[in-house]
Motif scaffolding. Structure first.
Motif, PDB file in Angstrom:
ATOM      1  N   GLY A  19       0.809  -1.211   0.000  1.00  0.00           N
ATOM      2  CA  GLY A  19       0.000   0.000   0.000  1.00  0.00           C
ATOM      3  C   GLY A  19       0.842   1.260   0.000  1.00  0.00           C
ATOM      4  N   ALA A  20       1.941   1.266   0.752  1.00  0.00           N
ATOM      5  CA  ALA A  20       2.817   2.436   0.799  1.00  0.00           C
ATOM      6  C   ALA A  20       3.407   2.723  -0.578  1.00  0.00           C
ATOM      7  CB  ALA A  20       3.934   2.213   1.817  1.00  0.00           C
ATOM      8  N   ALA A  21       3.808   1.678  -1.290  1.00  0.00           N
ATOM      9  CA  ALA A  21       4.375   1.872  -2.630  1.00  0.00           C
ATOM     10  C   ALA A  21       3.345   2.474  -3.578  1.00  0.00           C
ATOM     11  CB  ALA A  21       4.889   0.537  -3.169  1.00  0.00           C
ATOM     12  N   ALA A  22       2.108   1.989  -3.528  1.00  0.00           N
ATOM     13  CA  ALA A  22       1.062   2.546  -4.391  1.00  0.00           C
ATOM     14  C   ALA A  22       0.774   3.999  -4.027  1.00  0.00           C
ATOM     15  CB  ALA A  22      -0.201   1.705  -4.280  1.00  0.00           C
ATOM     16  N   ALA A  23       0.769   4.318  -2.732  1.00  0.00           N
ATOM     17  CA  ALA A  23       0.541   5.697  -2.300  1.00  0.00           C
ATOM     18  C   ALA A  23       1.655   6.617  -2.790  1.00  0.00           C
ATOM     19  CB  ALA A  23       0.423   5.748  -0.777  1.00  0.00           C
ATOM     20  N   LEU A  24       2.902   6.145  -2.741  1.00  0.00           N
ATOM     21  CA  LEU A  24       4.009   6.939  -3.267  1.00  0.00           C
ATOM     22  C   LEU A  24       3.891   7.126  -4.775  1.00  0.00           C
ATOM     23  CD1 LEU A  24       6.937   5.409  -1.185  1.00  0.00           C
ATOM     24  CD2 LEU A  24       6.054   7.752  -1.008  1.00  0.00           C
ATOM     25  N   HIS A  25       3.492   6.065  -5.468  1.00  0.00           N
ATOM     26  CA  HIS A  25       3.293   6.164  -6.915  1.00  0.00           C
ATOM     27  C   HIS A  25       2.243   7.235  -7.225  1.00  0.00           C
ATOM     28  CE1 HIS A  25       3.338   3.858 -10.946  1.00  0.00           C
ATOM     29  NE2 HIS A  25       2.759   5.043 -11.150  1.00  0.00           N
ATOM     30  N   ALA A  26       1.150   7.230  -6.465  1.00  0.00           N
ATOM     31  CA  ALA A  26       0.089   8.203  -6.693  1.00  0.00           C
ATOM     32  C   ALA A  26       0.570   9.634  -6.462  1.00  0.00           C
ATOM     33  CB  ALA A  26      -1.101   7.893  -5.780  1.00  0.00           C
ATOM     34  N   ARG A  27       1.465   9.820  -5.518  1.00  0.00           N
ATOM     35  CA  ARG A  27       1.946  11.175  -5.192  1.00  0.00           C
ATOM     36  C   ARG A  27       3.065  11.640  -6.096  1.00  0.00           C
ATOM     37  NH1 ARG A  27       3.616  12.166   0.859  1.00  0.00           N
ATOM     38  NH2 ARG A  27       3.277  14.332   0.237  1.00  0.00           N
ATOM     39  N   LEU A  28       3.952  10.714  -6.513  1.00  0.00           N
ATOM     40  CA  LEU A  28       5.219  11.136  -7.092  1.00  0.00           C
ATOM     41  C   LEU A  28       5.468  10.698  -8.524  1.00  0.00           C
ATOM     42  CD1 LEU A  28       7.474  10.336  -3.984  1.00  0.00           C
ATOM     43  CD2 LEU A  28       6.508  12.556  -4.635  1.00  0.00           C
ATOM     44  N   ALA A  29       4.753   9.687  -9.012  1.00  0.00           N
ATOM     45  CA  ALA A  29       5.029   9.146 -10.342  1.00  0.00           C
ATOM     46  C   ALA A  29       3.925   9.531 -11.318  1.00  0.00           C
ATOM     47  CB  ALA A  29       5.173   7.628 -10.272  1.00  0.00           C
ATOM     48  N   THR A  30       4.242   9.502 -12.592  1.00  0.00           N
ATOM     49  CA  THR A  30       3.234   9.752 -13.614  1.00  0.00           C
ATOM     50  C   THR A  30       2.375   8.510 -13.786  1.00  0.00           C
ATOM     51  OG1 THR A  30       4.716   9.020 -15.368  1.00  0.00           O
ATOM     52  CG2 THR A  30       4.740  11.362 -14.815  1.00  0.00           C
ATOM     53  N   PRO A  31       1.133   8.661 -14.257  1.00  0.00           N
ATOM     54  CA  PRO A  31       0.224   7.509 -14.342  1.00  0.00           C
ATOM     55  C   PRO A  31       0.758   6.352 -15.173  1.00  0.00           C
ATOM     56  CG  PRO A  31      -1.002   9.543 -14.577  1.00  0.00           C
ATOM     57  CD  PRO A  31       0.455   9.926 -14.588  1.00  0.00           C
ATOM     58  N   ASP A  32       1.520   6.647 -16.252  1.00  0.00           N
ATOM     59  CA  ASP A  32       1.980   5.572 -17.127  1.00  0.00           C
ATOM     60  C   ASP A  32       3.377   5.071 -16.768  1.00  0.00           C
ATOM     61  OD1 ASP A  32       3.291   7.860 -17.824  1.00  0.00           O
ATOM     62  OD2 ASP A  32       3.070   7.598 -19.990  1.00  0.00           O
ATOM     63  N   GLU A  33       3.911   5.531 -15.651  1.00  0.00           N
ATOM     64  CA  GLU A  33       5.263   5.166 -15.233  1.00  0.00           C
ATOM     65  C   GLU A  33       5.249   3.885 -14.411  1.00  0.00           C
ATOM     66  OE1 GLU A  33       8.909   7.197 -12.603  1.00  0.00           O
ATOM     67  OE2 GLU A  33       7.085   8.324 -13.067  1.00  0.00           O
ATOM     68  N   ARG A  34       6.195   2.992 -14.683  1.00  0.00           N
ATOM     69  CA  ARG A  34       6.419   1.816 -13.842  1.00  0.00           C
ATOM     70  C   ARG A  34       7.544   2.158 -12.884  1.00  0.00           C
ATOM     71  NH1 ARG A  34       5.380  -3.796 -13.984  1.00  0.00           N
ATOM     72  NH2 ARG A  34       7.038  -5.083 -13.097  1.00  0.00           N
ATOM     73  N   SER A  35       7.283   2.048 -11.602  1.00  0.00           N
ATOM     74  CA  SER A  35       8.227   2.550 -10.605  1.00  0.00           C
ATOM     75  C   SER A  35       8.674   1.449  -9.656  1.00  0.00           C
ATOM     76  CB  SER A  35       7.591   3.691  -9.799  1.00  0.00           C
ATOM     77  OG  SER A  35       7.210   4.758 -10.638  1.00  0.00           O
ATOM     78  N   CYS A  36       9.837   1.652  -9.064  1.00  0.00           N
ATOM     79  CA  CYS A  36      10.370   0.717  -8.064  1.00  0.00           C
ATOM     80  C   CYS A  36      10.722   1.502  -6.818  1.00  0.00           C
ATOM     81  CB  CYS A  36      11.600  -0.004  -8.619  1.00  0.00           C
ATOM     82  SG  CYS A  36      12.273  -1.245  -7.484  1.00  0.00           S
ATOM     83  N   TRP A  37      10.241   1.032  -5.670  1.00  0.00           N
ATOM     84  CA  TRP A  37      10.427   1.703  -4.395  1.00  0.00           C
ATOM     85  C   TRP A  37      11.164   0.771  -3.436  1.00  0.00           C
ATOM     86  CZ3 TRP A  37       8.535   6.497  -5.210  1.00  0.00           C
ATOM     87  CH2 TRP A  37       7.560   6.629  -6.209  1.00  0.00           C
ATOM     88  N   THR A  38      12.047   1.336  -2.632  1.00  0.00           N
ATOM     89  CA  THR A  38      12.784   0.563  -1.632  1.00  0.00           C
ATOM     90  C   THR A  38      12.405   1.061  -0.237  1.00  0.00           C
ATOM     91  OG1 THR A  38      14.638   0.201  -3.137  1.00  0.00           O
ATOM     92  CG2 THR A  38      15.051  -0.126  -0.783  1.00  0.00           C
ATOM     93  N   PHE A  39      12.089   0.110   0.640  1.00  0.00           N
ATOM     94  CA  PHE A  39      11.740   0.430   2.025  1.00  0.00           C
ATOM     95  C   PHE A  39      12.763  -0.227   2.948  1.00  0.00           C
ATOM     96  CE2 PHE A  39       7.754   0.434  -0.369  1.00  0.00           C
ATOM     97  CZ  PHE A  39       7.298   1.719  -0.095  1.00  0.00           C
TER      98      PHE A  39
END
Length: 304
Positions: free
Chosen positions: A84-104
């Motif tokens: 859920g945290a990764a999706a929330a970060l994607h919603a705040r910081l990434a563009t809709p069509d971007e595939r992103s990778c997050w490290t916790f």
């Protein structure tokens, strides 16, 4: 309006759901460097979610220190809070069509989560790392453990052991062929009973139906979706020949509390599982802020 109190902003997300308002609910708090452990615990108890996650930013926009709290304690690892945290970060910081990778960065290890936008929600998959197989439970202990779960020995799936598996939290996997609907924790000292065999939590799993259940160790709250258990279940099934590596299995959970679906796959071979991956859908349903007013919940003294 309380003007002088600092605020903790959060996003509300439903994780592993089949649509909005399904799956496991979660509060994701951003930029929480000023909160101490007592405040994080108090906030989690106030919101009454099964878990909340608190993020501290780093110099890298894709890397965060994460603290995960249940209603009772801080955890070293969990599944749905990081998804859920990764999706929330994607919603705040990434563009809709971007595939992103997050490290916790967690208390004991870093975890990466890949995200992408899908329809009205997000998709996220977590790399949970190599599983640890911590041992099968001796047959002499089966009867006591099963009784504590309101199960019987003839409910067990043939030829599969009760085994402890971990990708961050050690779960006792209890494989069933029937009786999942009757399973529940019926002993007040269940947590102590688990610790005797080296487990922290239990996951009761119907092998034929690919459906599981788990609870807090008091047996009061049933978890709707448990990513930290889905990984051990996938590793367990791969090791014992019930799930081929690189094949995705859908695990159903929450039939008795709220429907959810978790997807798990493994990499490597049954004798050498090199990685476990757990994924699912995330739906963001709201946002807000809390006033940070005190360190911990006050204790109420009663005169009797």
């Amino acid at each position: 309006m309380i003007s002088n109190a600092p605020e903790a902003e959060f996003i509300l997300a439903d994780v592993f759901g089949t649509g909005p308002y399904s799956g496991n609910s979660l509060a994701v708090f951003h930029d929480t460097e000023g909160l101490d452990p007592g405040q994080r615990q108090t906030i989690t108890q106030e919101l009454r979610h099964f878990e909340s996650v608190f993020l501290h930013a780093t110099d890298d926009r894709t890397r965060y220190r994460a603290y995960i709290h249940t209603l009772e304690e801080e955890l070293d690892f969990a599944g749905h809070p990081l998804i859920g945290a990764a999706a929330a970060l994607h919603a705040r910081l990434a563009t809709p069509d971007e595939r992103s990778c997050w490290t916790f960065d967690l208390n004991r290890k870093p975890v990466t989560v890949v995200t992408e936008r899908r329809d009205e929600g997000w998709w996220a998959e977590m790399a949970q790392g190599r599983p640890e197989f911590l041992g099968a439970v001796a047959l002499s202990r089966h009867a006591e453990l099963l009784a504590a779960l309101n199960c019987r020995e003839d409910d067990l799936y043939e030829d599969l052991p009760l085994e402890i598996v971990s990708v961050g939290l050690p779960y006792l996997i209890v494989p069933l062929r029937r009786g999942l609907e009757s399973a529940r924790i019926v002993r007040s000292d269940f947590g102590a009973l688990l610790s005797v065999v080296g487990a922290q939590f239990v996951h009761v799993f119907d092998v034929g139906a690919s459906e599981g259940r788990t609870w807090d160790n008091d047996g009061i709250v049933e978890d709707v979706a448990t990513g930290s258990a889905a990984g051990p279940v996938g590793a367990y099934l791969t090791r014992h020949g019930y799930l081929e590596p690189d094949r995705t299995l859908t695990i159903h959970q929450g039939r008795f509390a709220g429907p959810s679906e978790l997807l798990v796959r493994t990499a490597g071979s049954p004798d050498d599982i090199q990685g476990v991956f757990v994924g699912g859908s995330v739906f963001i349903i709201g946002a807000g802020a809390l006033h940070v007013l005190y360190h911990a919940r006050p204790q109420i003294q009663l005169d009797c």
